[in-house]
Write a protein that holds these residues in place. Structure first.
Motif, PDB file in Angstrom:
ATOM      1  N   VAL A  77      45.304  71.577  13.682  1.00  0.00           N
ATOM      2  CA  VAL A  77      44.121  71.587  12.529  1.00  0.00           C
ATOM      3  C   VAL A  77      43.084  71.032  12.902  1.00  0.00           C
ATOM      4  CG1 VAL A  77      44.112  70.630  10.309  1.00  0.00           C
ATOM      5  CG2 VAL A  77      46.225  71.766  10.776  1.00  0.00           C
ATOM      6  N   THR A  78      43.553  69.760  13.790  1.00  0.00           N
ATOM      7  CA  THR A  78      42.210  68.887  14.179  1.00  0.00           C
ATOM      8  C   THR A  78      41.370  69.750  14.814  1.00  0.00           C
ATOM      9  OG1 THR A  78      43.653  67.103  14.114  1.00  0.00           O
ATOM     10  CG2 THR A  78      41.592  66.924  15.438  1.00  0.00           C
ATOM     11  N   LEU A  79      41.630  70.518  15.937  1.00  0.00           N
ATOM     12  CA  LEU A  79      41.142  71.570  16.855  1.00  0.00           C
ATOM     13  C   LEU A  79      40.255  72.593  16.201  1.00  0.00           C
ATOM     14  CD1 LEU A  79      43.479  71.923  19.810  1.00  0.00           C
ATOM     15  CD2 LEU A  79      41.301  70.419  19.429  1.00  0.00           C
ATOM     16  N   ALA A  80      41.012  73.107  14.969  1.00  0.00           N
ATOM     17  CA  ALA A  80      40.467  74.224  14.128  1.00  0.00           C
ATOM     18  C   ALA A  80      39.035  73.531  13.401  1.00  0.00           C
ATOM     19  CB  ALA A  80      41.437  74.710  13.053  1.00  0.00           C
ATOM     20  N   VAL A  81      39.415  72.244  12.812  1.00  0.00           N
ATOM     21  CA  VAL A  81      38.188  71.672  12.121  1.00  0.00           C
ATOM     22  C   VAL A  81      36.897  71.490  13.124  1.00  0.00           C
ATOM     23  CG1 VAL A  81      37.525  69.595  10.981  1.00  0.00           C
ATOM     24  CG2 VAL A  81      39.688  70.363  10.380  1.00  0.00           C
ATOM     25  N   ARG A  82      37.231  70.958  14.222  1.00  0.00           N
ATOM     26  CA  ARG A  82      36.434  70.563  15.193  1.00  0.00           C
ATOM     27  C   ARG A  82      35.672  71.827  15.879  1.00  0.00           C
ATOM     28  NH1 ARG A  82      35.051  65.592  16.710  1.00  0.00           N
ATOM     29  NH2 ARG A  82      33.275  66.822  16.793  1.00  0.00           N
ATOM     30  N   ILE A  83      36.387  72.943  15.841  1.00  0.00           N
ATOM     31  CA  ILE A  83      35.665  74.242  16.361  1.00  0.00           C
ATOM     32  C   ILE A  83      34.542  74.773  15.255  1.00  0.00           C
ATOM     33  CG2 ILE A  83      36.038  76.649  16.701  1.00  0.00           C
ATOM     34  CD1 ILE A  83      38.486  75.926  17.917  1.00  0.00           C
ATOM     35  N   ALA A  84      35.230  74.645  13.888  1.00  0.00           N
ATOM     36  CA  ALA A  84      34.409  74.767  12.592  1.00  0.00           C
ATOM     37  C   ALA A  84      33.110  73.953  12.718  1.00  0.00           C
ATOM     38  CB  ALA A  84      35.073  74.493  11.530  1.00  0.00           C
ATOM     39  N   LEU A  85      33.164  72.913  13.341  1.00  0.00           N
ATOM     40  CA  LEU A  85      32.007  71.868  13.298  1.00  0.00           C
ATOM     41  C   LEU A  85      31.105  72.178  14.495  1.00  0.00           C
ATOM     42  CD1 LEU A  85      33.714  68.553  11.633  1.00  0.00           C
ATOM     43  CD2 LEU A  85      32.374  70.430  10.337  1.00  0.00           C
ATOM     44  N   VAL A  86      31.325  72.970  15.433  1.00  0.00           N
ATOM     45  CA  VAL A  86      30.756  73.049  16.458  1.00  0.00           C
ATOM     46  C   VAL A  86      29.115  72.856  16.259  1.00  0.00           C
ATOM     47  CG1 VAL A  86      30.131  74.266  18.492  1.00  0.00           C
ATOM     48  CG2 VAL A  86      32.344  73.830  18.168  1.00  0.00           C
ATOM     49  N   PRO A  87      28.713  73.806  15.381  1.00  0.00           N
ATOM     50  CA  PRO A  87      27.143  74.103  14.803  1.00  0.00           C
ATOM     51  C   PRO A  87      26.761  72.675  14.519  1.00  0.00           C
ATOM     52  CG  PRO A  87      28.683  75.802  13.659  1.00  0.00           C
ATOM     53  CD  PRO A  87      29.644  75.140  14.599  1.00  0.00           C
ATOM     54  N   LEU A  88      27.417  71.848  13.771  1.00  0.00           N
ATOM     55  CA  LEU A  88      26.896  70.559  13.441  1.00  0.00           C
ATOM     56  C   LEU A  88      26.698  69.602  14.886  1.00  0.00           C
ATOM     57  CD1 LEU A  88      28.841  69.361  10.268  1.00  0.00           C
ATOM     58  CD2 LEU A  88      26.190  70.141  10.641  1.00  0.00           C
ATOM     59  N   GLY A  89      27.654  69.648  15.920  1.00  0.00           N
ATOM     60  CA  GLY A  89      27.483  69.397  17.072  1.00  0.00           C
ATOM     61  C   GLY A  89      26.357  69.704  17.607  1.00  0.00           C
ATOM     62  N   VAL A  90      26.199  71.102  17.657  1.00  0.00           N
ATOM     63  CA  VAL A  90      24.819  71.397  18.430  1.00  0.00           C
ATOM     64  C   VAL A  90      23.614  70.958  17.720  1.00  0.00           C
ATOM     65  CG1 VAL A  90      23.588  73.739  18.987  1.00  0.00           C
ATOM     66  CG2 VAL A  90      26.168  73.830  18.956  1.00  0.00           C
TER      67      VAL A  90
ATOM     68  N   TRP B 231      37.801  65.121  21.378  1.00  0.00           N
ATOM     69  CA  TRP B 231      36.883  66.259  21.427  1.00  0.00           C
ATOM     70  C   TRP B 231      35.369  65.884  21.418  1.00  0.00           C
ATOM     71  CZ3 TRP B 231      37.844  71.674  20.730  1.00  0.00           C
ATOM     72  CH2 TRP B 231      36.829  72.250  20.023  1.00  0.00           C
ATOM     73  N   THR B 232      35.133  64.895  20.679  1.00  0.00           N
ATOM     74  CA  THR B 232      33.585  64.519  20.336  1.00  0.00           C
ATOM     75  C   THR B 232      33.024  64.242  21.831  1.00  0.00           C
ATOM     76  OG1 THR B 232      34.278  63.758  18.413  1.00  0.00           O
ATOM     77  CG2 THR B 232      32.158  62.601  19.448  1.00  0.00           C
ATOM     78  N   PHE B 233      33.762  63.272  22.713  1.00  0.00           N
ATOM     79  CA  PHE B 233      33.431  63.074  23.919  1.00  0.00           C
ATOM     80  C   PHE B 233      33.086  64.307  24.944  1.00  0.00           C
ATOM     81  CE2 PHE B 233      34.018  62.553  28.405  1.00  0.00           C
ATOM     82  CZ  PHE B 233      33.063  61.771  28.910  1.00  0.00           C
ATOM     83  N   GLY B 234      34.266  65.414  25.002  1.00  0.00           N
ATOM     84  CA  GLY B 234      33.964  66.700  25.593  1.00  0.00           C
ATOM     85  C   GLY B 234      32.896  67.443  24.998  1.00  0.00           C
ATOM     86  N   GLN B 235      32.778  67.473  23.652  1.00  0.00           N
ATOM     87  CA  GLN B 235      31.715  68.178  23.326  1.00  0.00           C
ATOM     88  C   GLN B 235      30.203  68.064  23.723  1.00  0.00           C
ATOM     89  OE1 GLN B 235      31.876  70.309  19.165  1.00  0.00           O
ATOM     90  NE2 GLN B 235      30.413  68.373  18.733  1.00  0.00           N
TER      91      GLN B 235
END
Length: 252
Positions: A43-56, A227-231
Motif C-alpha cells: 500500500v505504501t509503494l502504491a501511494v508513493r507511485i501515485a505521488l511521483v508527479p508531486l515528487g517531480v 522511497w523518498t531518498f531513492g526517488q
C-alpha cells in the motif's frame, strides 16, 4: 470525540480495513504470517507511485530555486533591513518565475491522510460493527497494532519488540540522514525559517513518531522514507542543481 465515528470517516475506515484484509488474504500463501505487514508495504509503494508527479514537481522546484539564488541574494542585500518588503519582493520573484517555495512540502502533506488512516485502522478494536481482524496480525511475533509505548505501558514489550522497533527507527533515521546529507535543498536565504527547520528536523521527528504509532504505521513511515531518498536521488539526475554559490552553501 473520535472523528472516525462520523459517517464519512467511518465508511472510509471500514473500506480501508476491508481492503487491507483482502490484500492480506491474497498474500498469505506467499508471505504467511507476515502477509499483513507485506500488505502495508505494498500500500505504501502504491501511494508513493501515485505521488511521483508531486515528487517531480519538487525536483523541478529545487532546480528552479537554485537558479534564482543569485537574485534572491540580491534581494536580501537590498531589503534585508525591511522584512516586509523583502517578503513581498521574494514572493513576487517566485510568482514571476513560476516557482513555489513550498513545493517540497507537498508530498509530505499528501501522505498525511494515509498515515492517519493506517494509524486509525490498527487502533480501533472494532470497525464497521465487527471485530478488527487486522489487530491479530503480526510481524515476527509482534502485533501490527502495537507501538513501543503501548508495549512498555502494558508490559508486553519483549526483545523482538525492541529489535523490530529499533530496526524501523534505524531505517528512518538512516534514509533521512542520507537525504539530508546528499540531497539537501539548495540554500535559499529568503526561504521562511520555519520551512528550513522543518526540512532539517523532519527525518528525526519521523523516527520519534514511529515510537508512538502502531507498528503498521511505523512500517509505512520507514518504507516511504527510503522511497523518498531513492526517488529524489534519481530525479536529481534528471533535474540537476547547478554548482556555484548555492552549492557551496549546501556542502558547508
Amino acid at each position: 470525540m473520535d472523528p472516525f465515528t462520523l459517517p464519512p470517516l467511518a465508511a472510509l475506515l471500514d473500506l480501508t480495513t476491508q481492503g487491507l484484509l483482502v490484500l492480506t488474504a491474497l498474500l498469505s500463501s506467499v508471505a504467511g504470517g507476515a502477509a499483513a505487514a507485506l500488505a502495508v508495504v505494498l500500500v505504501t509503494l502504491a501511494v508513493r507511485i501515485a505521488l511521483v508527479p508531486l515528487g517531480v514537481s519538487q525536483a523541478r522546484a529545487e532546480r528552479d530555486r537554485a537558479r534564482l539564488a543569485p537574485r534572491l541574494r540580491a534581494l536580501r542585500e537590498r531589503w534585508g533591513k525591511n522584512p516586509e518588503r523583502l517578503q513581498r519582493e521574494t514572493m513576487q520573484l517566485y510568482r514571476d518565475a513560476g516557482v513555489s517555495p513550498f513545493a517540497g512540502c507537498l508530498p509530505l502533506l499528501a501522505q498525511a491522510p494515509v498515515v492517519g488512516l493506517l494509524y486509525a485502522v490498527f487502533l480501533h478494536p472494532s470497525v464497521g460493527g465487527h471485530a478488527n481482524a487486522l489487530l491479530a496480525e503480526q510481524l515476527v511475533g509482534v502485533p501490527l497494532g502495537t507501538s513501543l509505548l503501548t508495549a512498555l505501558v502494558s508490559g508486553s514489550a519483549d526483545v523482538m519488540t525492541f529489535a523490530l522497533v529499533a530496526i524501523v527507527v534505524a531505517v528512518i533515521v538512516g534514509a533521512g540522514e542520507l537525504t539530508r546529507r546528499f540531497l539537501r535543498p539548495p540554500f535559499d536565504p529568503a526561504t521562511p525559517r520555519s520551512v528550513v527547520v522543518m526540512t532539517s528536523v523532519l527525518p528525526f521527528t519521523t523516527a520519534i513518531v514511529a515510537l508512538f504509532v502502531p507498528l503498521a504505521a511505523a512500517l509505512y513511515l520507514a518504507v516511504t522514507t527510503v522511497w523518498t531518498f531513492g526517488q529524489r536521488w534519481i530525479l536529481r539526475r534528471f533535474y540537476p542543481i547547478d554548482d556555484g554559490p548555492a552549492a557551496s552553501h549546501r556542502r558547508a
